[in-house]
Design an enzyme around this catalytic site. Structure first.
Site, mmCIF file in Angstrom:
data_model
loop_
_atom_site.group_PDB
_atom_site.id
_atom_site.type_symbol
_atom_site.label_atom_id
_atom_site.label_comp_id
_atom_site.label_asym_id
_atom_site.label_seq_id
_atom_site.Cartn_x
_atom_site.Cartn_y
_atom_site.Cartn_z
ATOM 1 C CD GLU A 1 4.314 1.402 6.854
ATOM 2 O OE1 GLU A 1 5.044 2.136 7.765
ATOM 3 O OE2 GLU A 1 3.985 2.093 5.832
ATOM 4 C CG ASP B 1 -0.110 0.180 2.470
ATOM 5 O OD1 ASP B 1 0.782 -0.639 2.722
ATOM 6 O OD2 ASP B 1 -0.477 0.840 3.244
#
Length: 469
Positions: free
Chosen positions: A175, A109
């Site tokens: 994250e 991500d």
């Protein structure tokens, strides 16, 4: 600074040459695949399209399958509210008998792109320019994914049937949203993710041309301070003078957090001035965009001030904006503080130190309310561990220069959870970024040749672990 000569060579002779050749031969393909990953706008924030995050996880899983990992899956853990977290890819190549296992972590991500007007090219179209690859996630952290993929592929190609090292890929999918289900995910997949060595590829090198192993991370505590002086707002002309408004008293309280030289002035916080390297003030001022005439705060080396000493910032204030201001004595004002804590500092002790300081310095008897927020542990690497010494040697081999150990002023809270759940594992924090990568900012970029060297360094590490280093 640790010199090249003091370190063991990770892999010597023809095998090292073969690994370098394998990395070079596949590098064009590695870079092309990275560009494809950059094109996927997988953002784990609720306000963005979740389908793109799923698409990103699918792409990573497909890469792991194509790389020959026999076990590949996409998993989610539940958040505290019962909703699913971001999709994480786990791919495993079990170790042969007697061989160790290495866990390779990165995240797929990315941060939101922000204002498109600030970018010199489209954020989700990877563009090569002046030896760098520009695009959101090019450095943070899709390059980390490709370091793991390309390094393990190179080692498998060179060693063939002799490659018995266990390799587990753990590519997280949330994250940049704070890893809300990281702990739950580890607990659910504890056995599956267990490893002797954990490599977290989400950090930075010292500078272009000088590789680094991250030796420490500061922890984090935050909270909200509220100052109240009146039961309700009153006319500033009628009552101003004997009574100071809440924003003024809040400012006086905030001013006690630092001494006259800018050092954090809260008693009981860990602070050391022990770093192996320092940086020129001009470099720091340029990297931090410090305006001309602004004096730097604190004492000691610059690196200690951003790695091994506490730093306290006010990151938000609740008070009426100028646009709606009136001639009123405000009864209440609040501020959110963010305190970075040094390695060796217990977060709960640091939180209580801030509370005690706030309560002891309440200005003019104002009512002060302290509300604690999040806490994250700092981290320090055992640089004498076999894995750390081997990694430092691999970095020096790949770059052909001295490798250094450097701290990071920021925090990676999930590192502490890895330490807690896998206390026997040797944890290495590596990365492909450099001071000009601008992760999280517009025009994020990756230095392409540094990326190639990072792949080779990890390949050398994996080969050394396979040989029993």
């Amino acid at each position: 600074m640790t010199t090249h000569e003091e370190l063991p060579v990770a892999v010597a002779g023809p095998q090292a040459d073969a690994l370098r050749a394998a990395v070079d031969a596949s590098f064009a393909s590695t870079l092309a695949t990275l560009k494809e990953l950059v094109a996927i706008p997988g953002i784990a924030w609720a306000s963005f399209d979740a389908a793109q995050l799923d698409r990103s996880a699918d792409a990573v899983a497909a890469l792991a399958t194509a790389a020959g990992f026999p076990e590949v899956g996409i998993h989610r853990a539940l958040k505290a509210d019962g909703t699913p977290g971001g999709p994480a890819v786990v791919a495993r190549r079990p170790a042969e008998t007697g061989k160790p296992t290495v866990l390779l972590y990165a995240h797929h991500d990315v941060q939101p792109p922000g204002d498109p007007a600030l970018w010199n090219s489209e954020p989700f179209i990877a563009v090569e320019r002046d030896g760098r690859l520009y695009g959101r996630g090019a450095a943070d952290d899709k390059a980390g994914i490709m370091v793991h993929m390309a390094a393990s592929a190179a080692v498998a190609e060179v060693l063939g049937k002799d490659f018995g090292l266990g390799v587990t890929l753990f590519i997280e999918g949330e994250e940049e949203a704070g890893s809300p289900t990281f702990r739950a995910f580890l607990e659910e997949h504890q056995a599956e993710l267990a490893a002797d060595v954990i490599v977290v590829a989400d950090s930075s090198n010292w500078k272009v041309g000088i590789p680094a192993l991250t030796t420490s991370l500061r922890g984090l505590v935050d909270g909200v301070i509220e100052v109240r002086v009146l039961d309700h707002a009153v006319h500033s002309g009628m009552f101003g003078g004997p009574v100071l408004d809440a924003p003024t008293l809040l400012a006086r309280l905030i001013s006690t957090f630092h001494d006259e030289k800018g050092n954090v002035a809260i008693a009981g916080l860990v602070s050391t001035d022990e770093t192996d390297v320092d940086m020129p003030e001009a470099d720091f001022r340029a990297d931090a965009s410090v305006l001309d005439g602004v004096t730097l705060a604190g004492e000691g080396s610059l690196t200690s001030r951003i790695w091994t000493k506490p730093a306290l910032s006010i990151i938000g204030i609740d008070a009426p904006s100028i646009a709606v201001a009136s001639n009123t004595l405000l009864p209440v004002a609040g501020a959110k503080f963010s305190l970075r804590i040094a390695p060796g500092q217990d977060p709960a002790t640091a939180m209580e130190a801030v509370r005690a300081h706030v309560e002891a310095n309440a200005p003019f008897g104002a009512q002060v309310t302290f509300t604690p927020g999040e806490m994250g542990n700092p981290f320090a690497v055992d640089m004498d561990s076999p894995a750390a010494r081997t990694m430092m040697g691999a970095l020096a081999q790949a770059w052909g220069t001295e490798s250094v150990g450097t701290g990071i002023g920021g925090s990676i809270p999930f590192i502490a959870e890895l330490v807690e759940i896998y206390p026997e594992a040797q944890i290495l924090v590596t990365g492909v970024e450099d001071p000009d990568s601008r992760a999280h900012s517009a025009n994020e970029s990756l230095h392409i040749e540094e990326f190639r060297k990072a792949v080779l360094a990890e390949a050398l590490l994996l080969a050394a672990l396979n040989a029993g280093a």
